[in-house]
Design a protein around this motif. Structure first.
Motif, mmCIF file in Angstrom:
data_model
loop_
_atom_site.group_PDB
_atom_site.id
_atom_site.type_symbol
_atom_site.label_atom_id
_atom_site.label_comp_id
_atom_site.label_asym_id
_atom_site.label_seq_id
_atom_site.Cartn_x
_atom_site.Cartn_y
_atom_site.Cartn_z
ATOM 1 N N PRO A 48 59.434 35.782 44.009
ATOM 2 C CA PRO A 48 59.219 36.898 43.977
ATOM 3 C C PRO A 48 58.180 37.734 43.129
ATOM 4 N N PRO A 49 57.926 38.282 43.005
ATOM 5 C CA PRO A 49 56.572 38.467 42.321
ATOM 6 C C PRO A 49 55.855 38.071 41.819
ATOM 7 N N SER A 50 57.206 37.740 40.720
ATOM 8 C CA SER A 50 56.057 36.840 39.249
ATOM 9 C C SER A 50 55.872 35.650 39.667
ATOM 10 N N GLU A 51 56.633 35.159 40.612
ATOM 11 C CA GLU A 51 55.576 33.444 41.771
ATOM 12 C C GLU A 51 54.369 33.937 41.476
ATOM 13 N N LEU A 52 54.392 35.252 42.790
ATOM 14 C CA LEU A 52 53.205 35.209 43.231
ATOM 15 C C LEU A 52 52.157 35.751 42.829
ATOM 16 N N VAL A 53 52.635 36.664 41.386
ATOM 17 C CA VAL A 53 50.926 36.421 40.557
ATOM 18 C C VAL A 53 50.873 35.091 39.848
ATOM 19 N N ALA A 54 51.761 34.420 39.712
ATOM 20 C CA ALA A 54 51.335 33.128 38.627
ATOM 21 C C ALA A 54 50.273 32.030 40.075
ATOM 22 N N ALA A 55 51.194 32.346 41.270
ATOM 23 C CA ALA A 55 50.205 31.762 42.454
ATOM 24 C C ALA A 55 49.103 31.775 42.413
ATOM 25 N N ILE A 56 48.428 32.877 42.474
ATOM 26 C CA ILE A 56 47.268 33.450 42.329
ATOM 27 C C ILE A 56 46.405 32.950 41.340
ATOM 28 N N ARG A 57 46.837 32.818 40.246
ATOM 29 C CA ARG A 57 46.482 32.784 39.016
ATOM 30 C C ARG A 57 46.451 31.546 39.201
ATOM 31 N N ALA A 58 46.855 30.710 39.483
ATOM 32 C CA ALA A 58 46.883 29.109 39.794
ATOM 33 C C ALA A 58 46.103 28.376 40.547
ATOM 34 N N ALA A 59 46.175 28.935 41.692
ATOM 35 C CA ALA A 59 45.383 28.726 43.204
ATOM 36 C C ALA A 59 43.681 29.034 42.350
#
Length: 80
Positions: A48-59
């Motif tokens: 989901p988009p929220s997971e993608l955003v969280a992943a980008i921030r984490a990375a």
């Protein structure tokens, strides 16, 4: 070239890059190749988009990111 080859090339040029592989394939060999190439994360395109955003921030913060199913694969491979 494919995305995993491109990942390895980009990391070789600048190891500080935070690359997340986003794919429809979660084959064991793809996960291993991506992580060995230096990818900071591995997500599936159905995330989901929220997971993608969280992943980008984490990375970007230097933390690894793995899709839940991919984490299961990594844990299984590490146990072998």
């Amino acid at each position: 070239c494919d995305g995993l080859t491109a990942t390895a090339r980009e990391i070789a040029c600048d190891p500080s890059q935070a690359i997340i592989v986003l794919t429809t394939f979660d084959a064991d060999e793809d996960v291993v190749r991506a992580l060995r190439a230096g990818a900071r994360g591995f997500l599936l395109k159905d995330a989901p988009p929220s997971e993608l955003v969280a992943a980008i921030r984490a990375a970007a913060e230097g933390r690894p990111v793995l899709a839940p199913g991919v984490l299961d694969t990594v844990m299984r491979l590490a146990a072998d």
